[in-house]
Scaffold this motif. Structure first.
Motif, mmCIF file in Angstrom:
data_model
loop_
_atom_site.group_PDB
_atom_site.id
_atom_site.type_symbol
_atom_site.label_atom_id
_atom_site.label_comp_id
_atom_site.label_asym_id
_atom_site.label_seq_id
_atom_site.Cartn_x
_atom_site.Cartn_y
_atom_site.Cartn_z
ATOM 1 N N PRO A 447 6.695 -10.008 50.507
ATOM 2 C CA PRO A 447 5.465 -10.508 50.658
ATOM 3 C C PRO A 447 3.888 -9.304 50.848
ATOM 4 C CG PRO A 447 7.275 -11.257 52.513
ATOM 5 C CD PRO A 447 7.672 -10.845 51.540
ATOM 6 N N ASP A 448 3.625 -9.695 51.317
ATOM 7 C CA ASP A 448 2.147 -8.446 50.401
ATOM 8 C C ASP A 448 1.494 -8.846 52.008
ATOM 9 O OD1 ASP A 448 1.367 -9.878 49.424
ATOM 10 O OD2 ASP A 448 0.642 -8.983 47.113
ATOM 11 N N GLY A 449 0.858 -10.449 52.218
ATOM 12 C CA GLY A 449 0.511 -9.829 53.443
ATOM 13 C C GLY A 449 -1.488 -10.172 52.659
ATOM 14 N N LEU A 450 -1.203 -10.635 51.096
ATOM 15 C CA LEU A 450 -2.897 -10.362 50.232
ATOM 16 C C LEU A 450 -3.674 -11.977 49.911
ATOM 17 C CD1 LEU A 450 -2.782 -7.197 48.113
ATOM 18 C CD2 LEU A 450 -3.929 -7.078 50.578
ATOM 19 N N ALA A 451 -4.556 -11.788 49.313
ATOM 20 C CA ALA A 451 -5.155 -13.183 49.331
ATOM 21 C C ALA A 451 -4.660 -13.143 47.529
ATOM 22 C CB ALA A 451 -6.778 -13.137 49.330
ATOM 23 N N ASN A 452 -4.510 -14.264 46.911
ATOM 24 C CA ASN A 452 -4.412 -14.262 45.472
ATOM 25 C C ASN A 452 -4.917 -13.065 44.981
ATOM 26 O OD1 ASN A 452 -1.927 -15.076 43.297
ATOM 27 N ND2 ASN A 452 -3.788 -15.755 43.177
ATOM 28 N N LEU A 453 -6.299 -12.889 45.091
ATOM 29 C CA LEU A 453 -7.340 -12.280 44.456
ATOM 30 C C LEU A 453 -7.188 -11.068 44.751
ATOM 31 C CD1 LEU A 453 -9.621 -14.019 42.295
ATOM 32 C CD2 LEU A 453 -11.620 -13.278 44.005
ATOM 33 N N GLU A 454 -7.743 -10.563 45.850
ATOM 34 C CA GLU A 454 -7.446 -9.386 46.000
ATOM 35 C C GLU A 454 -6.094 -8.618 45.395
ATOM 36 O OE1 GLU A 454 -7.213 -6.854 50.213
ATOM 37 O OE2 GLU A 454 -7.094 -9.306 50.685
ATOM 38 N N ARG A 455 -5.212 -9.582 45.435
ATOM 39 C CA ARG A 455 -3.571 -9.069 44.837
ATOM 40 C C ARG A 455 -3.893 -9.376 43.697
ATOM 41 N NH1 ARG A 455 -0.772 -13.241 45.371
ATOM 42 N NH2 ARG A 455 -0.051 -12.908 47.716
#
Ligand code: AMP
Length: 499
Positions: A447-455
């Motif tokens: 898990p990277d804790g990022l929002a989908n768009l950001e990722r």
């Protein structure tokens, strides 16, 4: 060789060979510069036949290098600037060039790599040196190698011999009998559609009208150039013409000399045909078909009003006179008229195979002993009515997006190389029959804790370093797991439901 002879013939006239905006080059200059480059090659690397890598885009000095390589008995390998550095490296490692020209300054690993400035020095220093015709590439010598998306995640090189292109010229040049002599050369030189203008156009004295990709995306500039071009033969993908049709200015007033559109490379839609018939009532619309492996195109048809009105798709044409088409079932048995199966091409224009890839060559190519010619499994599904062929789609994961050939696995394998991506599945997104974009689903390593768009932005940035921008999916969504089929393959039908 017909192309080099053609250039020499028109070098005796004042005809322009190439126009790009304000820049132009006559046949005489083209002949002289290609001769100089060939002289340098022959002097620097006597007896060497290794293909010459040319990394660039639409530079005026690019074609003299390609023709110069041919005059020195060598093939050329054009790599477009849309190809990112890593992929360029893979191609260069495969070709192992002794000589290269690098218009982009990114560094090509060869014994001698000329920059644009060094190339100008070569043109000056060797001007006037004549290369003997006996040095020219001929017969079974390679003419060019075009690298295209490969399902292994690495590009594969389609080798084309001089005899393949000679056959293409014999078969297709009657379709070029236009009232004018200016031809649109839209495609990048690393795509095989460009072979039509670059080989047949030049051999028959056309002035090629070309422009950079950025100009193609700037309507004001594009239409201003088209308006001054005097183009009589239009060669492009349907996608490019479709894009032009989004402006009302694209009609016969803009291009009064135009007498034929030649399309190849992807489905020609009814919508586009209707638009062109309306906007250019005097021009012929010619649909052609063929993979890079068969040297540009192997069938053609002039689209009639009946075909435009028919419910069927626009046909891809009748095979050119020398070409044999066969529709085969999964066991290779020939199917009768009307039945759909894989289209096989048997022709003197079929490539010998993929560069240094006997495994891939073996899978897709064969020799037809009876006809004594090479054959190719296209992976295209088609059927015939009489001698007219209709394209139905692909039987594998190769697609066309905006005219670009892409192997879905190529995108997936490169996505899996992006940091923190464990697995990837890519789906084409359709609008009717046309693919409009790609969408990807990925499983993260952690898990990277990022929002989908950001990722997605982060993944795309990394992916652009690995594959050309046109192959990068528009949407990228992380999922926990992929739905699987009964035999444990990713169930893309189920995945599609998530769209
Ligand atoms: P390329 O090697 O880039 O020319 O791509 C070859 C593939 O493009 C073929 O195998 C077809 O799938 C597709 N293609 C080429 N011409 C046509 C056409 N006229 N209509 C539909 N698909 C086409």
């Amino acid at each position: 060789m017909f192309l080099l002879e053609g250039i020499k013939k028109y070098a005796e006239t004042d005809r322009l060979a190439l126009v790009n905006g304000e820049k132009s080059m006559s046949y005489a200059e083209l002949d002289a510069e290609s001769e100089a480059f060939a002289a340098w090659l022959l002097e620097t690397f006597p007896g060497d036949k290794t293909p010459v890598v040319i990394y660039g885009h639409k530079e005026m000095a690019l074609l003299p290098c390609a023709y110069g390589a041919l005059k020195a008995g060598r093939a050329y390998v054009p790599i477009d600037i849309t190809v990112p550095a890593d992929r360029v490296k893979q191609i260069v490692e495969e070709v192992c060039p002794t000589a290269a020209v690098d218009f982009c300054g990114t560094g090509i690993d060869a014994e001698r790599t000329l920059s644009a400035d060094e190339l100008e020095d070569v043109f000056r220093k060797y001007r006037g040196v004549e290369v003997p015709r006996s040095a020219w590439a001929s017969g079974s010598d390679y003419a060019y190698i075009l690298f295209t998306s490969g399902s292994t995640g690495k590009p594969k090189g389609v080798t084309i011999m001089i005899s393949n292109v000679e056959n293409f010229d014999r078969e297709f040049s009657p379709w070029l009998e236009s009232r004018g002599h200016v031809m649109l050369s839209q495609a990048s030189y690393s795509f095989d559609l460009s072979v039509l203008p670059v080989w047949l156009g030049m051999a028959h004295g056309f002035t090629l009208h070309t422009f950079e990709k950025s100009v193609g995306e700037d309507f004001a500039e594009l239409f201003s150039r088209l308006g001054k071009s005097d183009i009589s033969v239009w060669v492009s993908t349907p996608s490019f013409a479709e894009m032009c049709c989004s402006s009302d200015r694209f009609d016969e007033k803009l291009l009064p000399s135009l007498d034929r559109f030649i399309f190849c490379g992807e489905v020609l839609t009814h919508r586009l045909v209707d638009e062109l018939f309306r906007r250019f009532p005097k021009a012929k619309v010619i649909n052609t078909y063929g993979p890079t492996e068969s040297t540009v195109l192997v069938s053609a048809v002039e689209v009639t009003a009946e075909m435009a009105a028919d419910e069927r798709s626009i046909p891809v044409g009748e095979p050119l006179p020398e070409v044999t088409f066969r529709i085969a079932d999964e066991d290779g048995r020939e199917l009768p008229e009307g039945e759909e199966g894989e289209l096989l091409i048997i022709s003197k224009s079929v490539s010998a195979g993929y560069f240094k890839r006997p495994d891939l060559t073996e899978k897709s190519f064969f020799t037809d002993e009876k006809l004594g010619k090479r054959g190719y499994h296209t992976g295209d599904s088609a059927y015939r009515l009489g001698n007219m062929y209709y394209y139905r789609g692909r039987i594998d994961n190769q697609i066309k997006l905006n005219g670009y050939r892409i192997e879905i696995e190529d995108v997936e394998k490169n996505l899996a190389l992006v940091s923190n991506v464990a697995r990837a599945a890519v789906l084409p997104v359709y609008d009717g029959e046309t693919i409009r974009s790609l969408t990807a689903f990925v499983i993260l390593e952690e898990p990277d804790g990022l929002a989908n768009l950001e990722r997605a932005v982060k993944i795309k940035r990394e992916l652009r370093e690995l594959i050309p921008a046109y192959m990068v999916p528009r949407r990228i969504t992380a999922v926990e797991s992929f739905p699987l089929t009964a035999n444990d393959k990713i169930d893309k039908k189920k995945l599609r439901e998530l769209l």
